[in-house]
Design an enzyme around this catalytic site. Structure first.
Site, short mmCIF file in Angstrom:
data_model
loop_
_atom_site.label_atom_id
_atom_site.label_comp_id
_atom_site.label_asym_id
_atom_site.label_seq_id
_atom_site.Cartn_x
_atom_site.Cartn_y
_atom_site.Cartn_z
N ASN A 98 0.84 -1.19 0.00
CA ASN A 98 0.00 0.00 0.00
C ASN A 98 0.88 1.25 0.00
O ASN A 98 1.23 1.80 1.04
CB ASN A 98 -0.92 0.00 1.22
N TYR A 174 -0.63 14.50 6.18
CA TYR A 174 0.33 13.39 6.14
C TYR A 174 0.53 12.79 7.52
O TYR A 174 0.58 11.57 7.68
CB TYR A 174 1.65 13.92 5.58
N THR A 209 16.03 13.22 -4.03
CA THR A 209 15.65 13.43 -5.42
C THR A 209 16.46 14.60 -5.97
O THR A 209 16.91 15.47 -5.22
CB THR A 209 14.15 13.75 -5.55
#
Length: 264
Positions: A98, A174, A209
């Protein structure tokens, strides 16, 4: 008691079917590769079918078994259609990762009621519904592993200082969604255990990133005992461990993969 198995066989996922939600995302792509490299047929899912097909094509090009399927986790009919299609074509579902997360809203001052509702439809209601429907298949099989992808911010409050000088922040939704995921994991582990289905949570720290501001990268590294953000390989071993028989006596656990962020 069964005879001891080799460590390689315990981690081997050959012949198993793994669904990864959010499989075309940042962490999702690395988890798909890890499961495929361990031998599983990986079903890459998200709302963006084009991105899923590209990810599945890359896996197949590298010699692994993979397919793509569109999934709108806010739509229960889409969840059921995914389950039925995978069972019809591949015969079973052994692993559910998930990893989907809908991002909308920011800190409390910049989050509307509409933002909160939209994230909840995917991250809360959708998480429950996909686990329920895939869980029903696993119950019938009397085997399976569900791996919920949480976060450091499901365990501790945010350190806002690491975002200083950037446009980045930790959104309110979040913390709510990932914190709830941790205890839902414990609940479901107890519920599914009699059917041979294990449920665990894997909570990573931030993934490096190329577009991250230098100020954030430096501040995050200084705050983390191991001195860096996570790299692409850091999630791979843990997800295969929780998906495979190597964790056959592990359920209801929240495994932190955070470079020590939550250790202090």
């Amino acid at each position: 008691m069964s005879a001891p198995r080799s460590i390689n066989s315990l981690y081997d996922l050959t012949g198993r079917v793994a669904i990864v939600t959010g499989g075309a995302g940042l962490y999702g792509r690395h988890m798909c590769y890890a499961l495929a490299e361990a031998g599983a047929h990986v079903v890459v899912t998200s709302r963006d079918l084009t991105a899923c097909e590209a990810a599945a094509t890359a896996l197949r090009r590298d010699g692994y078994e993979a397919s793509a399927h569109r999934l709108d986790q806010a739509d229960e009919a889409s969840i059921v259609e995914l389950r039925d299609a995978v069972v019809a074509s591949l015969g079973r579902i052994d692993v559910l990762v998930n990893g989907s997360v809908h991002r909308q809203g920011s800190d409390p001052n910049r989050t509307t009621a509409a933002d909160w509702t939209a994230t909840s439809e995917v991250n809360s209601s959708g998480l429950f519904l996909i686990t329920k429907h895939i869980g029903e298949q696993m119950m019938a099989q009397r085997s399976g592993s569900i791996v919920n992808i949480g976060s450091i911010y499901g365990v501790v409050g945010p350190t806002f200082d690491v975002y200083a000088g950037t446009e980045m922040t930790s959104p309110a939704f979040y913390a709510f969604d990932k914190g709830g995921m941790v205890n839902l994991t414990r609940y479901l582990a107890c519920f599914y255990a009699p059917y041979g289905v294990r449920v665990n949570c894997l909570s990573p720290g931030g993934l490096a990133t190329p577009d991250q501001p230098a100020a954030f990268v430096t501040a995050y590294a200084e705050r983390t005992p191991l001195g860096r953000l996570a790299g692409p390989d850091d999630i791979k071993g843990p997800v295969v461990f929780l998906a495979s028989d190597a964790s056959g006596y592990v359920t209801g656990v929240n495994l932190m993969v955070d470079g020590g962020w939550t250790a202090h």
